[in-house]
Design an enzyme around this catalytic site. Structure first.
Site, PDB file in Angstrom:
ATOM      1  N   PRO A  13      16.259  31.147 -17.765  1.00  0.00           N
ATOM      2  CA  PRO A  13      17.470  30.676 -18.535  1.00  0.00           C
ATOM      3  C   PRO A  13      17.704  29.596 -17.549  1.00  0.00           C
ATOM      4  O   PRO A  13      17.711  28.022 -18.542  1.00  0.00           O
ATOM      5  CB  PRO A  13      18.495  31.760 -18.863  1.00  0.00           C
ATOM      6  CG  PRO A  13      17.967  33.809 -18.781  1.00  0.00           C
ATOM      7  CD  PRO A  13      16.877  32.875 -18.102  1.00  0.00           C
ATOM      8  N   TYR A  14      17.939  29.413 -16.393  1.00  0.00           N
ATOM      9  CA  TYR A  14      17.987  28.022 -15.939  1.00  0.00           C
ATOM     10  C   TYR A  14      16.969  27.581 -15.972  1.00  0.00           C
ATOM     11  O   TYR A  14      16.904  26.068 -16.365  1.00  0.00           O
ATOM     12  CB  TYR A  14      18.339  28.865 -14.137  1.00  0.00           C
ATOM     13  CG  TYR A  14      18.691  27.585 -14.093  1.00  0.00           C
ATOM     14  CD1 TYR A  14      19.513  26.313 -12.990  1.00  0.00           C
ATOM     15  CD2 TYR A  14      17.867  26.983 -12.978  1.00  0.00           C
ATOM     16  CE1 TYR A  14      19.781  25.619 -12.811  1.00  0.00           C
ATOM     17  CE2 TYR A  14      17.286  26.036 -11.455  1.00  0.00           C
ATOM     18  CZ  TYR A  14      18.682  25.189 -11.875  1.00  0.00           C
ATOM     19  OH  TYR A  14      18.707  24.531 -10.590  1.00  0.00           O
ATOM     20  N   THR A  15      15.643  27.560 -16.227  1.00  0.00           N
ATOM     21  CA  THR A  15      14.613  27.070 -15.977  1.00  0.00           C
ATOM     22  C   THR A  15      14.165  26.310 -17.613  1.00  0.00           C
ATOM     23  O   THR A  15      14.084  25.141 -17.279  1.00  0.00           O
ATOM     24  CB  THR A  15      13.422  28.220 -15.312  1.00  0.00           C
ATOM     25  OG1 THR A  15      13.380  27.842 -14.355  1.00  0.00           O
ATOM     26  CG2 THR A  15      11.844  26.953 -16.056  1.00  0.00           C
TER      27      THR A  15
END
Length: 295
Positions: free
Chosen positions: A154-156
């Protein structure tokens, strides 16, 4: 030495509760800029006010709340209609982690609400002010905005999206004199690494808890990898680059007369980008797994 002096220049920076955002807000305030720093809690606001000059203004903002973003936009347009806005630093973010197979949809929605969609809406709200001043948008992405580590899906993905948005805006806004600049830190010593062990500030269960709730045969699929990632995250928290390096880069992007479109922060990030540009994907994957000590 900066090329452009603070003068009467106003800057909005999100995510000023801690880490890069807080340090940047305080340094900009120290240099004489008119700073509007967004936080989410009363405690963060009190600490920021204690350490800043009376000139700095704290704004309460949760980028996952559309109505609040729009209200803040209206508030800032009213305050700054005469002078415009010199800089918008889209810094706020969370790092949500775990295997894609077991990440529920609300995890992805929350990650993109904070790290991507919230920035889009705040930028939209403030574009009239930026256009009036021929100002700058600084988007804080990450080394993970161009190189994708496992289990930070999700972050990437949110940082890849913010990189793409920056490219779109840079061209769309060029004729208005608005410059769009990306700052790409590597591993930096901020609280985000401690929070990365959770889905988000206790809003979601920790991944460790969820892992333990899975059936034993399912848990075994990822347990070794996750233990390696847990250790890697702890190392990141201990060995991250000093936050002041990132602060200096952001301030340079705000004050240089001819800023670059992108600023990878530190020689390690620059070298990694250069190396990975030429390596085959499968070799890149092996290097990432080696670096994270994945089994």
């Amino acid at each position: 030495m900066t090329d452009i002096s603070p003068g009467d220049k106003a800057i909005v920076i999100t995510g000023a509760s801690s880490g890069i955002g807080r340090a940047t807000a305080l340094e900009l305030d120290r240099q004489g800029f008119r700073v509007f720093a967004t936080v989410r809690t009363e405690d963060a606001a009190a600490q920021l006010r204690k350490d800043a000059s009376p000139r700095l203004e704290v704004i309460f903002l949760d980028l996952a709340e559309l109505a609040r973003i729009q209200a803040v936009g209206a508030q800032l347009r009213e305050k700054l209609q005469a002078e415009g806005l010199w800089g918008l630093v889209n810094n706020a973010g969370v790092a949500l982690t775990g295997p894609v197979e077991f990440l529920d949809p609300e995890i992805w929605h929350y990650q993109f609400a904070v790290n991507f969609f919230g920035h889009i809406e705040l930028t939209r709200q403030l574009l009239p002010l930026l256009r009036a001043r021929r100002g700058r948008i600084i988007n804080i992405t990450s080394i993970s905005g161009r190189i994708a580590p496992p289990y930070f899906g999700p972050y990437t993905c949110s940082k890849f999206a913010l990189e793409g948005l920056s490219d779109v805006l840079r061209v769309e806004l060029r004729r208005f004199g608005i410059q769009v600049i990306v700052v790409e830190p590597g591993n930096t010593a901020t609280p985000i690494w401690e929070r990365a062990r959770k889905f988000s500030d206790d809003q979601f269960r920790t991944w460790e808890d969820k892992l333990q709730s899975l059936p034993a045969d399912v848990r075994a699929l990822y347990e070794a990898d996750f233990e390696a990632m847990r250790k890697a995250t702890e190392v990141m928290g201990r060995t991250g680059r000093n936050v002041e390096t990132v602060v200096r880069t952001i301030i340079h992007a705000l004050t240089a007369r001819r800023p670059k479109a992108r600023y990878p922060v530190g020689w390690q990030v620059k070298a990694t980008f250069l190396l990975f540009r030429f390596l085959p994907e499968r070799l890149r994957d092996r290097i990432i797994c080696w670096a994270l000590r994945l089994p």
